[in-house]
Design a protein around this motif. Structure first.
Motif, PDB file in Angstrom:
ATOM      1  N   TYR A  97       0.797  -1.223   0.000  1.00 22.42           N
ATOM      2  CA  TYR A  97       0.000   0.000   0.000  1.00 22.42           C
ATOM      3  C   TYR A  97       0.835   1.280   0.000  1.00 22.42           C
ATOM      4  O   TYR A  97       0.254   2.367  -0.096  1.00 22.42           O
ATOM      5  CB  TYR A  97      -0.929   0.012   1.217  1.00 22.42           C
ATOM      6  CG  TYR A  97      -1.934  -1.098   1.186  1.00 22.42           C
ATOM      7  CD1 TYR A  97      -3.028  -1.072   0.330  1.00 22.42           C
ATOM      8  CD2 TYR A  97      -1.767  -2.209   2.011  1.00 22.42           C
ATOM      9  CE1 TYR A  97      -3.950  -2.102   0.294  1.00 22.42           C
ATOM     10  CE2 TYR A  97      -2.678  -3.257   1.983  1.00 22.42           C
ATOM     11  CZ  TYR A  97      -3.772  -3.203   1.127  1.00 22.42           C
ATOM     12  OH  TYR A  97      -4.662  -4.225   1.101  1.00 22.42           O
ATOM     13  N   LEU A  98       2.187   1.190   0.116  1.00 24.11           N
ATOM     14  CA  LEU A  98       3.010   2.404   0.126  1.00 24.11           C
ATOM     15  C   LEU A  98       4.112   2.354  -0.921  1.00 24.11           C
ATOM     16  O   LEU A  98       4.216   3.243  -1.773  1.00 24.11           O
ATOM     17  CB  LEU A  98       3.603   2.621   1.528  1.00 24.11           C
ATOM     18  CG  LEU A  98       4.447   3.890   1.703  1.00 24.11           C
ATOM     19  CD1 LEU A  98       3.594   5.137   1.450  1.00 24.11           C
ATOM     20  CD2 LEU A  98       5.065   3.941   3.090  1.00 24.11           C
ATOM     21  N   LEU A  99       4.945   1.296  -0.874  1.00 21.07           N
ATOM     22  CA  LEU A  99       6.098   1.253  -1.775  1.00 21.07           C
ATOM     23  C   LEU A  99       5.687   1.026  -3.220  1.00 21.07           C
ATOM     24  O   LEU A  99       6.289   1.605  -4.145  1.00 21.07           O
ATOM     25  CB  LEU A  99       7.067   0.156  -1.314  1.00 21.07           C
ATOM     26  CG  LEU A  99       7.714   0.365   0.058  1.00 21.07           C
ATOM     27  CD1 LEU A  99       8.652  -0.784   0.373  1.00 21.07           C
ATOM     28  CD2 LEU A  99       8.475   1.688   0.102  1.00 21.07           C
ATOM     29  N   THR A 100       4.698   0.161  -3.443  1.00 22.73           N
ATOM     30  CA  THR A 100       4.283  -0.096  -4.834  1.00 22.73           C
ATOM     31  C   THR A 100       3.708   1.145  -5.496  1.00 22.73           C
ATOM     32  O   THR A 100       4.125   1.507  -6.616  1.00 22.73           O
ATOM     33  CB  THR A 100       3.277  -1.255  -4.859  1.00 22.73           C
ATOM     34  OG1 THR A 100       3.887  -2.421  -4.292  1.00 22.73           O
ATOM     35  CG2 THR A 100       2.846  -1.554  -6.282  1.00 22.73           C
ATOM     36  N   PRO A 101       2.749   1.877  -4.866  1.00 15.96           N
ATOM     37  CA  PRO A 101       2.302   3.130  -5.520  1.00 15.96           C
ATOM     38  C   PRO A 101       3.412   4.159  -5.676  1.00 15.96           C
ATOM     39  O   PRO A 101       3.498   4.857  -6.692  1.00 15.96           O
ATOM     40  CB  PRO A 101       1.204   3.638  -4.574  1.00 15.96           C
ATOM     41  CG  PRO A 101       0.727   2.420  -3.861  1.00 15.96           C
ATOM     42  CD  PRO A 101       1.931   1.564  -3.690  1.00 15.96           C
ATOM     43  N   LEU A 102       4.306   4.275  -4.675  1.00 12.70           N
ATOM     44  CA  LEU A 102       5.411   5.219  -4.792  1.00 12.70           C
ATOM     45  C   LEU A 102       6.337   4.842  -5.938  1.00 12.70           C
ATOM     46  O   LEU A 102       6.834   5.712  -6.683  1.00 12.70           O
ATOM     47  CB  LEU A 102       6.178   5.270  -3.466  1.00 12.70           C
ATOM     48  CG  LEU A 102       7.341   6.261  -3.387  1.00 12.70           C
ATOM     49  CD1 LEU A 102       6.836   7.681  -3.587  1.00 12.70           C
ATOM     50  CD2 LEU A 102       8.055   6.134  -2.042  1.00 12.70           C
ATOM     51  N   GLY A 103       6.617   3.542  -6.114  1.00 14.37           N
ATOM     52  CA  GLY A 103       7.459   3.108  -7.221  1.00 14.37           C
ATOM     53  C   GLY A 103       6.833   3.407  -8.569  1.00 14.37           C
ATOM     54  O   GLY A 103       7.522   3.834  -9.515  1.00 14.37           O
ATOM     55  N   HIS A 104       5.529   3.189  -8.681  1.00 16.14           N
ATOM     56  CA  HIS A 104       4.858   3.534  -9.942  1.00 16.14           C
ATOM     57  C   HIS A 104       4.953   5.037 -10.219  1.00 16.14           C
ATOM     58  O   HIS A 104       5.193   5.460 -11.370  1.00 16.14           O
ATOM     59  CB  HIS A 104       3.397   3.100  -9.873  1.00 16.14           C
ATOM     60  CG  HIS A 104       3.226   1.613  -9.936  1.00 16.14           C
ATOM     61  ND1 HIS A 104       3.688   0.836 -10.984  1.00 16.14           N
ATOM     62  CD2 HIS A 104       2.647   0.740  -9.065  1.00 16.14           C
ATOM     63  CE1 HIS A 104       3.401  -0.442 -10.776  1.00 16.14           C
ATOM     64  NE2 HIS A 104       2.770  -0.530  -9.599  1.00 16.14           N
ATOM     65  N   ALA A 105       4.780   5.844  -9.164  1.00 16.69           N
ATOM     66  CA  ALA A 105       4.874   7.290  -9.356  1.00 16.69           C
ATOM     67  C   ALA A 105       6.278   7.711  -9.781  1.00 16.69           C
ATOM     68  O   ALA A 105       6.457   8.548 -10.686  1.00 16.69           O
ATOM     69  CB  ALA A 105       4.463   8.008  -8.067  1.00 16.69           C
TER      70      ALA A 105
END
Length: 281
Positions: A97-105
């Motif tokens: 819920y944090l690293l995956t969206p941040l990586g996509h961004a």
């Protein structure tokens, strides 16, 4: 066809190794000294190994099995569950819920913003970069030759003319010490086994054989005599005393309370009346 026999060539004697005298001069005193040094170490080592094997077999292994079964296994399971709850579950949540969206961004920012800016900067600075690269290449060439003259050539000469001969001699010495240690360890092993056999034989002659002969020639006949002359009569006397005590107790009971009454006889025959039922009717 050439019918003449070719003269057989005699085998050329192998050239003696130029360091043979040095090796022989080092080998014999080193092996004698190492044998004298290794002998007590080997004796202590064999004694320590025997004691360690005994302790490992009869103490460490049972205690370790007990601790593993009743202590470490339950504790490990409890710690595993606790780590799963306190560490694995939060890390999974953080990654999902944090690293995956941040990586996509960040990937979108790199592809859509930073990459075009980088291409534009490289297109504007290409001549300057070539000039800087040429200057840097010239500096590297100068540093290479300075390093080669001041460091590499003296190091090569030192290695070739000083360190290599010294290392060769040290290698011979270390090889002889290693071989001497191997021979001394094997020889002291034979000595240690011989000493162990001698000590075992002395222990058997000094302690076990006298004890066995004492048991066989003295204690066994004395035990038989004691059994026949003391124990058996004492057992018979004790049995007779016990029987007399029981008889006296029975006589006292009869004198105080009289003879015990006999139970009345019960007629177990079937009735013969007209109205009675039998097993047959």
């Amino acid at each position: 066809m050439d019918m003449q026999k070719q003269p057989q060539r005699r085998p050329q004697p192998q050239a003696q190794h130029p360091e043979g005298c040095l090796v022989v001069a080092i080998r014999i005193p080193v092996r004698i000294f190492v044998f004298l040094v290794v002998l007590p170490v080997r004796l202590l080592w064999d004694a320590f190994a025997a004691g360690a094997r005994f302790l490992w077999r009869h103490l460490v292994v049972p205690v370790a099995r007990f601790l593993w079964r009743y202590g470490l296994t339950p504790a490990g399971r409890a710690i595993g569950r606790l780590l799963h709850v306190l560490l694995v579950v939060p890390l999974i949540w953080l990654y999902r819920y944090l690293l995956t969206p941040l990586g996509h961004a960040l990937g979108w920012l790199h592809a859509r913003v930073l990459t075009p800016i980088g291409h534009a900067v490289l297109w504007l600075l290409t001549p300057v970069a070539q000039a800087v690269a040429w200057v840097f290449e010239q500096l590297l060439g100068a540093l290479y030759w300075i390093t080669r003259v001041l460091l590499v050539l003296p190091a090569v000469a030192l290695w070739r003319w000083v360190l290599t001969p010294v290392g060769h001699v040290l290698g011979i010495v270390l090889k002889e010490i290693r071989d001497a240690l191997g021979h001394a360890w094997r020889a002291t092993g034979h000595v240690a086994r011989a000493v162990g056999r001698v000590l075992g034989t002395l222990f058997r002659w000094i302690f076990l054989e006298p004890v066995r002969r004492l048991y066989r020639t003295v204690l066994t006949p004395v035990g038989h005599v004691v059994r026949d002359l003391v124990l058996h009569p004492a057992a018979q006397v004790a049995h007779a005393v016990g029987r007399a005590v029981r008889q006296a107790r029975a006589d006292l009971r009869r004198a105080l309370f009289g003879e015990p009454g006999r139970p009345a006889a019960v007629d177990r025959r079937e009735p013969v009346g007209r109205d009675t039922r039998t097993l047959d009717g």
